[in-house]
Write a protein that holds these residues in place. Structure first.
Motif, mmCIF file in Angstrom:
data_model
loop_
_atom_site.group_PDB
_atom_site.id
_atom_site.type_symbol
_atom_site.label_atom_id
_atom_site.label_comp_id
_atom_site.label_asym_id
_atom_site.label_seq_id
_atom_site.Cartn_x
_atom_site.Cartn_y
_atom_site.Cartn_z
ATOM 1 N N GLN A 194 26.367 44.653 37.809
ATOM 2 C CA GLN A 194 26.430 43.585 36.811
ATOM 3 C C GLN A 194 27.871 43.227 36.440
ATOM 4 N N LEU A 195 28.837 43.834 37.099
ATOM 5 C CA LEU A 195 30.242 43.568 36.796
ATOM 6 C C LEU A 195 30.665 42.195 37.304
ATOM 7 N N ASP A 196 31.541 41.541 36.554
ATOM 8 C CA ASP A 196 32.161 40.293 37.008
ATOM 9 C C ASP A 196 33.430 40.658 37.772
ATOM 10 N N PRO A 197 33.509 40.348 39.069
ATOM 11 C CA PRO A 197 34.650 40.790 39.880
ATOM 12 C C PRO A 197 35.959 40.063 39.587
ATOM 13 N N THR A 198 35.926 39.038 38.728
ATOM 14 C CA THR A 198 37.168 38.314 38.423
ATOM 15 C C THR A 198 37.909 38.892 37.220
ATOM 16 N N ILE A 199 37.287 39.805 36.489
ATOM 17 C CA ILE A 199 37.917 40.394 35.296
ATOM 18 C C ILE A 199 38.428 41.780 35.661
ATOM 19 N N SER A 200 39.735 41.952 35.672
ATOM 20 C CA SER A 200 40.351 43.187 36.149
ATOM 21 C C SER A 200 41.282 43.751 35.091
ATOM 22 N N TYR A 201 41.842 44.921 35.383
ATOM 23 C CA TYR A 201 42.629 45.630 34.380
ATOM 24 C C TYR A 201 44.017 46.039 34.875
ATOM 25 N N LEU A 202 44.124 46.482 36.101
ATOM 26 C CA LEU A 202 45.444 46.798 36.662
ATOM 27 C C LEU A 202 46.091 45.528 37.214
ATOM 28 N N HIS A 203 45.388 44.831 38.086
ATOM 29 C CA HIS A 203 45.881 43.559 38.629
ATOM 30 C C HIS A 203 45.547 42.433 37.653
ATOM 31 N N GLU A 204 46.431 41.467 37.576
ATOM 32 C CA GLU A 204 46.185 40.324 36.706
ATOM 33 C C GLU A 204 45.049 39.469 37.267
ATOM 34 N N PRO A 205 44.097 39.072 36.428
ATOM 35 C CA PRO A 205 43.053 38.155 36.898
ATOM 36 C C PRO A 205 43.678 36.879 37.450
ATOM 37 N N SER A 206 43.080 36.357 38.504
ATOM 38 C CA SER A 206 43.641 35.191 39.173
ATOM 39 C C SER A 206 42.529 34.221 39.536
ATOM 40 N N THR A 207 42.890 32.965 39.701
ATOM 41 C CA THR A 207 41.898 31.955 40.076
ATOM 42 C C THR A 207 41.577 32.017 41.566
ATOM 43 N N ARG A 208 42.342 32.770 42.336
ATOM 44 C CA ARG A 208 42.144 32.752 43.778
ATOM 45 C C ARG A 208 41.706 34.099 44.363
ATOM 46 N N ARG A 209 41.294 35.028 43.523
ATOM 47 C CA ARG A 209 40.885 36.315 44.068
ATOM 48 C C ARG A 209 39.960 37.037 43.088
ATOM 49 N N PHE A 210 39.191 37.969 43.635
ATOM 50 C CA PHE A 210 38.333 38.826 42.832
ATOM 51 C C PHE A 210 39.124 40.098 42.531
ATOM 52 N N SER A 211 39.883 40.045 41.444
ATOM 53 C CA SER A 211 40.897 41.069 41.206
ATOM 54 C C SER A 211 40.330 42.427 40.819
ATOM 55 N N LEU A 212 39.087 42.497 40.338
ATOM 56 C CA LEU A 212 38.512 43.808 40.050
ATOM 57 C C LEU A 212 38.305 44.596 41.344
ATOM 58 N N ALA A 213 38.019 43.896 42.448
ATOM 59 C CA ALA A 213 37.908 44.573 43.742
ATOM 60 C C ALA A 213 39.249 45.185 44.137
ATOM 61 N N LEU A 214 40.354 44.521 43.788
ATOM 62 C CA LEU A 214 41.682 45.086 44.053
ATOM 63 C C LEU A 214 41.902 46.359 43.241
ATOM 64 N N ASP A 215 41.454 46.344 41.991
ATOM 65 C CA ASP A 215 41.599 47.522 41.128
ATOM 66 C C ASP A 215 40.901 48.736 41.743
ATOM 67 N N LEU A 216 39.629 48.565 42.086
ATOM 68 C CA LEU A 216 38.856 49.693 42.608
ATOM 69 C C LEU A 216 39.325 50.102 43.999
ATOM 70 N N ALA A 217 39.737 49.124 44.816
ATOM 71 C CA ALA A 217 40.220 49.441 46.161
ATOM 72 C C ALA A 217 41.485 50.289 46.103
ATOM 73 N N GLU A 218 42.277 50.114 45.046
ATOM 74 C CA GLU A 218 43.529 50.856 44.911
ATOM 75 C C GLU A 218 43.291 52.360 44.991
ATOM 76 N N VAL A 219 42.195 52.810 44.409
ATOM 77 C CA VAL A 219 41.881 54.240 44.383
ATOM 78 C C VAL A 219 41.579 54.761 45.779
ATOM 79 N N PHE A 220 40.964 53.921 46.619
ATOM 80 C CA PHE A 220 40.441 54.383 47.909
ATOM 81 C C PHE A 220 41.337 54.050 49.112
ATOM 82 N N LYS A 221 42.364 53.249 48.927
ATOM 83 C CA LYS A 221 43.207 52.868 50.067
ATOM 84 C C LYS A 221 43.754 54.070 50.833
ATOM 85 N N PRO A 222 44.386 55.033 50.153
ATOM 86 C CA PRO A 222 44.913 56.170 50.930
ATOM 87 C C PRO A 222 43.811 56.978 51.601
#
Length: 336
Positions: free
Chosen positions: A217-245
């Motif tokens: 039920q999360l809105d992927p455009t509302i994020s906390y580490l990365h700034e929300p943007s009109t051109r990306r789903f920034s919450l996915a960037l937040d969560l991906a940060e943990v798993f990249k390495p």
């Protein structure tokens, strides 16, 4: 169990009755048809030049199938998402409230960076135990990790994470036995094969997280580490940060060190002085990436085996529980 399909062929993607078909261009007058059993499709990655119509999109929408599109160079260009069925106005309000509260946003952002730094160190210690000289880099990142709780705001936290990753990337030369030092991360466009692998890998993880966010039920455009943007789903960037390495970097090291991907899998980008992973290289990557996401570990809390892909969704659910004041969010940390 639902599966992800990666389509590299050119042609037309169409619906016939209750099945998806990929029709390849005519060869000696006959076109070939490849069925995709729609009951088993979670999402589709479109790398080829494909034609499709609104009838197909309606069908994907009915079946809740996501389609991710990439251009000739393998760069992500966008996604088709069916109408979201799992929605919650209450959770949306709570997401926004957590973003607007500087202290609550900073807490979540710190957790994402803590998880990222933990896994940076996890990788480095793994290779140090295999006689790679990485002690100085490990010490640098450990010192930066100790400062996370003292960061006063998001820009300071982003700066700290950037310094940790700069130190971490210095280890790539040693871990991958590179003939020339890997000096820095370059994105647009990647200037060497290693940067091209990182960019493509990060994009694949981003879209995988996005697919998992869609079912919550999360809105992927509302994020906390990365700034929300009109051109990306920034919450996915937040969560991906943990798993990249844990997912992307480990896969890069394995593919390169085992010579599964080599210099022959990269090509120059016109006059842009960049390189990209060619189709053969992308096929190798997505095959091994899918294997990685399907691999299972014994979950400590759930007391059962879960896949890496499931871990992405569980991380989103942990964020939901935090926003609903059920349990404070702590970023995932691998125990194996």
């Amino acid at each position: 169990m639902s599966e992800t399909y990666y389509i590299f062929r050119n042609g037309r993607l169409r619906r016939k009755h209750n099945t998806l078909y990929l029709e390849s261009p005519p060869n000696n007058g006959d076109s070939q048809k490849y069925p995709l059993p729609v009951e088993n499709v979670r999402d589709i990655y479109l790398f080829g030049e494909l034609d499709l119509n609104t009838k197909l999109l309606r069908f994907l929408g009915q079946r809740q199938i996501t389609a991710h599109c990439f251009n000739y160079y393998g760069y992500y260009v966008g996604s088709f998402f069916p109408r979201k069925r799992n929605v919650s106005g209450d959770l949306l309000i709570r997401q926004v409230q957590a973003f607007l509260s500087s202290s609550r946003r900073l807490h979540l952002a710190r957790q994402f960076v803590k998880g990222a730094c933990y896994h940076l160190l996890h990788n480095l210690r793994y290779y140090q135990n295999r006689r790679k000289s990485l002690a100085e880099i490990i010490s640098t990142i450990e010192a930066l990790t100790d400062q996370i709780e003292m960061t006063p705001d998001i820009p300071s936290l982003m700066g700290l994470e950037g310094r940790a990753r700069d130190a971490y990337y210095q280890a790539f030369t040693t871990i991958m036995n590179l003939p020339e030092p890997f000096e820095k991360r370059v994105r647009r466009p990647p200037n060497n094969p290693i940067n091209a692998l990182i960019s493509f890998g990060n994009t694949m993880l981003y879209t995988a997280v996005l697919t998992e966010l869609y079912v919550t039920q999360l809105d992927p455009t509302i994020s906390y580490l990365h700034e929300p943007s009109t051109r990306r789903f920034s919450l996915a960037l937040d969560l991906a940060e943990v798993f990249k390495p844990l997912i992307v970097d480990r896969l890069i090291f394995r593919l390169w060190n085992k010579r599964m991907i080599t210099d022959k899998h990269f090509e120059p980008i016109g006059k842009a002085q960049g390189v990209y992973l060619n189709e053969e290289g992308r096929k190798i990557w997505v095959r091994e990436f899918e294997k990685q996401l399907s691999e299972t570990v014994q979950h400590r809390k759930l007391k059962r085996s879960v896949s890496y892909r499931r871990l992405l969704r569980l991380e989103a659910y942990k964020l939901v529980r935090h926003l609903l004041d059920i349990e404070p969010y702590e970023s995932f940390k691998a125990w194996w």
